[in-house]
Design a protein around this motif. Structure first.
Motif, PDB file in Angstrom:
ATOM      1  N   PHE A  69       0.831  -1.198   0.000  1.00 19.65           N
ATOM      2  CA  PHE A  69       0.000   0.000   0.000  1.00 19.65           C
ATOM      3  C   PHE A  69       0.869   1.253   0.000  1.00 19.65           C
ATOM      4  O   PHE A  69       0.612   2.213  -0.750  1.00 19.65           O
ATOM      5  CB  PHE A  69      -0.925   0.007   1.222  1.00 19.65           C
ATOM      6  CG  PHE A  69      -1.734   1.268   1.363  1.00 19.65           C
ATOM      7  CD1 PHE A  69      -2.941   1.414   0.683  1.00 19.65           C
ATOM      8  CD2 PHE A  69      -1.303   2.314   2.168  1.00 19.65           C
ATOM      9  CE1 PHE A  69      -3.688   2.576   0.803  1.00 19.65           C
ATOM     10  CE2 PHE A  69      -2.040   3.474   2.294  1.00 19.65           C
ATOM     11  CZ  PHE A  69      -3.245   3.603   1.614  1.00 19.65           C
ATOM     12  N   SER A  72       2.446   1.673  -3.449  1.00 15.38           N
ATOM     13  CA  SER A  72       1.469   2.213  -4.405  1.00 15.38           C
ATOM     14  C   SER A  72       1.186   3.681  -4.109  1.00 15.38           C
ATOM     15  O   SER A  72       1.089   4.502  -5.032  1.00 15.38           O
ATOM     16  CB  SER A  72       0.166   1.405  -4.338  1.00 15.38           C
ATOM     17  OG  SER A  72       0.332   0.113  -4.836  1.00 15.38           O
ATOM     18  N   LEU A  73       1.059   4.009  -2.835  1.00 16.12           N
ATOM     19  CA  LEU A  73       0.766   5.390  -2.454  1.00 16.12           C
ATOM     20  C   LEU A  73       1.913   6.319  -2.834  1.00 16.12           C
ATOM     21  O   LEU A  73       1.692   7.420  -3.373  1.00 16.12           O
ATOM     22  CB  LEU A  73       0.502   5.466  -0.950  1.00 16.12           C
ATOM     23  CG  LEU A  73       0.099   6.841  -0.402  1.00 16.12           C
ATOM     24  CD1 LEU A  73      -1.242   7.267  -0.978  1.00 16.12           C
ATOM     25  CD2 LEU A  73       0.035   6.799   1.125  1.00 16.12           C
ATOM     26  N   THR A  76       2.085   6.558  -6.804  1.00 15.77           N
ATOM     27  CA  THR A  76       0.935   7.296  -7.345  1.00 15.77           C
ATOM     28  C   THR A  76       0.988   8.763  -6.957  1.00 15.77           C
ATOM     29  O   THR A  76       0.811   9.652  -7.808  1.00 15.77           O
ATOM     30  CB  THR A  76      -0.381   6.672  -6.847  1.00 15.77           C
ATOM     31  OG1 THR A  76      -0.427   5.284  -7.219  1.00 15.77           O
ATOM     32  CG2 THR A  76      -1.579   7.386  -7.439  1.00 15.77           C
ATOM     33  N   THR A  77       1.241   9.048  -5.679  1.00 10.34           N
ATOM     34  CA  THR A  77       1.261  10.435  -5.212  1.00 10.34           C
ATOM     35  C   THR A  77       2.396  11.217  -5.845  1.00 10.34           C
ATOM     36  O   THR A  77       2.199  12.346  -6.323  1.00 10.34           O
ATOM     37  CB  THR A  77       1.385  10.474  -3.677  1.00 10.34           C
ATOM     38  OG1 THR A  77       0.319   9.725  -3.089  1.00 10.34           O
ATOM     39  CG2 THR A  77       1.330  11.907  -3.169  1.00 10.34           C
ATOM     40  N   ASN A 143       5.614   7.329 -15.664  1.00  9.50           N
ATOM     41  CA  ASN A 143       4.232   7.762 -15.441  1.00  9.50           C
ATOM     42  C   ASN A 143       4.049   9.223 -15.822  1.00  9.50           C
ATOM     43  O   ASN A 143       3.034   9.602 -16.427  1.00  9.50           O
ATOM     44  CB  ASN A 143       3.845   7.550 -13.982  1.00  9.50           C
ATOM     45  CG  ASN A 143       3.693   6.089 -13.617  1.00  9.50           C
ATOM     46  OD1 ASN A 143       3.439   5.248 -14.470  1.00  9.50           O
ATOM     47  ND2 ASN A 143       3.854   5.771 -12.348  1.00  9.50           N
ATOM     48  N   ALA A 201      -4.890   9.115 -10.930  1.00  5.64           N
ATOM     49  CA  ALA A 201      -4.812   8.264  -9.739  1.00  5.64           C
ATOM     50  C   ALA A 201      -5.433   6.893 -10.006  1.00  5.64           C
ATOM     51  O   ALA A 201      -4.875   5.858  -9.620  1.00  5.64           O
ATOM     52  CB  ALA A 201      -5.504   8.940  -8.561  1.00  5.64           C
ATOM     53  N   TRP A 205      -2.872   3.826  -9.879  1.00  5.86           N
ATOM     54  CA  TRP A 205      -3.076   2.942  -8.732  1.00  5.86           C
ATOM     55  C   TRP A 205      -3.344   1.506  -9.186  1.00  5.86           C
ATOM     56  O   TRP A 205      -2.892   0.551  -8.566  1.00  5.86           O
ATOM     57  CB  TRP A 205      -4.240   3.451  -7.888  1.00  5.86           C
ATOM     58  CG  TRP A 205      -4.474   2.662  -6.636  1.00  5.86           C
ATOM     59  CD1 TRP A 205      -5.287   1.576  -6.481  1.00  5.86           C
ATOM     60  CD2 TRP A 205      -3.872   2.876  -5.352  1.00  5.86           C
ATOM     61  NE1 TRP A 205      -5.249   1.114  -5.188  1.00  5.86           N
ATOM     62  CE2 TRP A 205      -4.389   1.895  -4.474  1.00  5.86           C
ATOM     63  CE3 TRP A 205      -2.968   3.817  -4.858  1.00  5.86           C
ATOM     64  CZ2 TRP A 205      -4.014   1.829  -3.138  1.00  5.86           C
ATOM     65  CZ3 TRP A 205      -2.599   3.746  -3.520  1.00  5.86           C
ATOM     66  CH2 TRP A 205      -3.117   2.762  -2.677  1.00  5.86           C
ATOM     67  N   ASN A 206      -4.096   1.365 -10.286  1.00  2.00           N
ATOM     68  CA  ASN A 206      -4.487   0.039 -10.754  1.00  2.00           C
ATOM     69  C   ASN A 206      -3.548  -0.542 -11.808  1.00  2.00           C
ATOM     70  O   ASN A 206      -3.780  -1.658 -12.286  1.00  2.00           O
ATOM     71  CB  ASN A 206      -5.905   0.097 -11.346  1.00  2.00           C
ATOM     72  CG  ASN A 206      -6.940   0.473 -10.305  1.00  2.00           C
ATOM     73  OD1 ASN A 206      -6.884   0.016  -9.180  1.00  2.00           O
ATOM     74  ND2 ASN A 206      -7.886   1.313 -10.690  1.00  2.00           N
ATOM     75  N   THR A 222       3.973  -3.041  -5.901  1.00  2.00           N
ATOM     76  CA  THR A 222       2.719  -2.356  -5.607  1.00  2.00           C
ATOM     77  C   THR A 222       1.611  -3.373  -5.355  1.00  2.00           C
ATOM     78  O   THR A 222       1.800  -4.584  -5.520  1.00  2.00           O
ATOM     79  CB  THR A 222       2.322  -1.444  -6.778  1.00  2.00           C
ATOM     80  OG1 THR A 222       2.160  -2.251  -7.954  1.00  2.00           O
ATOM     81  CG2 THR A 222       3.398  -0.392  -7.035  1.00  2.00           C
ATOM     82  N   ALA A 248      -7.818  -3.461  -2.541  1.00  2.00           N
ATOM     83  CA  ALA A 248      -7.078  -2.625  -3.483  1.00  2.00           C
ATOM     84  C   ALA A 248      -7.912  -1.460  -3.995  1.00  2.00           C
ATOM     85  O   ALA A 248      -7.385  -0.362  -4.222  1.00  2.00           O
ATOM     86  CB  ALA A 248      -6.583  -3.473  -4.657  1.00  2.00           C
ATOM     87  N   ILE A 252      -9.097   4.039  -3.713  1.00  2.00           N
ATOM     88  CA  ILE A 252      -9.380   4.885  -4.854  1.00  2.00           C
ATOM     89  C   ILE A 252     -10.850   5.272  -4.892  1.00  2.00           C
ATOM     90  O   ILE A 252     -11.215   6.364  -5.345  1.00  2.00           O
ATOM     91  CB  ILE A 252      -8.942   4.184  -6.163  1.00  2.00           C
ATOM     92  CG1 ILE A 252      -8.583   5.221  -7.229  1.00  2.00           C
ATOM     93  CG2 ILE A 252      -9.965   3.238  -6.669  1.00  2.00           C
ATOM     94  CD1 ILE A 252      -7.350   6.007  -6.940  1.00  2.00           C
TER      95      ILE A 252
END
Length: 274
Positions: A69, A72-73, A76-77, A143, A201, A205-206, A222, A248, A252
């Motif tokens: 988590f 991924s956070l 993504t952030t 990204n 996001a 995220w996915n 992730t 998951a 979101i």
């Protein structure tokens, strides 16, 4: 009046059918995550006869949810912050510059949205591997590059709807271009920024494909990558996979609920006057 009522009821029925068609897969996923593996195959599309909440604790451990988590956070952030900062600044420069070069650059950015990601994926990963720039930071840079064209497109459209007189007034008050953008223009772009954030996001995220090619260290995986843990060579732990999928998607969905009221406004502003 009868015709109007009939039309109204037809619209309502159609809306309900569309809503059910969208919600029902989530219904199957959620209740499937509370079933045993055997019941998933015997009772696939309805409420479980026996609830198995232990699936979530086992999925939590299998996903190494805390670490994945945070990975991924972080990815993504960090990616979204960079995308928002540079895409908004680029769109501002292109929208306020009336030269043919800036127009050509804008249309080039818009056209790059038509380039399939898969066509450049392997060469890009190969190049990043040769310079030893894979894993989290390499993924963030990728990204940023892949999301910039759409983000610039949205910001550019919204920027064109903002009067240049605001820039001129701020300039007469002694503001520099940098100050004018961040203190005057960027706050007005909040709906567009929210739209850029939520659209990116959800995708980042996915995302499974690009991280699976770029991240090669176990501790940096992730949530989507850790989901692959439940799919073995000979068996699939469907009850844990569905529970992990719920874990998951919850973050979101929570993000979307909090900021969804800005999305329609942001997309509308980004689609006009381009």
């Amino acid at each position: 009046m009868t015709r109007e009522k009939t039309h109204k009821w037809l619209v309502i029925i159609l809306g309900v059918m569309i809503t059910v068609s969208w919600i029902y897969p989530f219904f199957i996923i959620f209740f499937g995550s509370l079933k045993s593996r055997a019941e998933i195959f015997t009772n696939t599309i309805w409420i479980p006869e026996t609830f198995v909440p232990e699936n979530y604790s086992r999925a939590y451990e299998g996903l190494e949810y805390g670490r994945s988590f945070l990975n991924s956070l972080f990815i993504t952030t960090s990616s979204i912050i960079i995308i928002v900062i540079f895409s908004s600044m680029a769109a501002y420069a292109l929208a306020r510059n009336k030269s043919k070069i800036s127009t050509a650059i804008y249309f080039f950015c818009a056209l790059t949205m038509l380039i399939p990601f898969q066509s450049v994926m392997i060469p890009l990963v190969s190049i990043f591997g040769q310079i030893d720039f894979l894993n989290r930071f390499g993924l963030i840079i990728m990204n940023w590059g892949f999301a910039s064209s759409m983000s610039i497109f949205l910001y550019y459209g919204a920027m064109r709807s903002i009067s240049v007189s605001l820039d001129e007034a701020a300039y007469l008050d002694g503001g520099t271009p940098f100050q004018i953008f961040w203190r005057v223009i960027f706050p007005i772009l909040r709906p567009t920024t929210v739209t850029v954030v939520i659209l990116n996001a959800i995708r980042l995220w996915n995302d499974f494909l690009l991280p699976s090619l770029v991240i090669n260290q176990e501790g940096m995986r992730t949530i989507p990558l850790r989901m692959y843990y439940f799919f073995g060579e000979y068996t699939v732990q469907w009850e844990l996979a569905l529970a992990g999928l719920v874990l998951a998607i919850v973050p979101i969905i929570v993000l979307y609920i909090f900021i969804q009221r800005y999305i329609v406004e942001g997309v509308t502003k980004g689609a006009v006057k381009t």
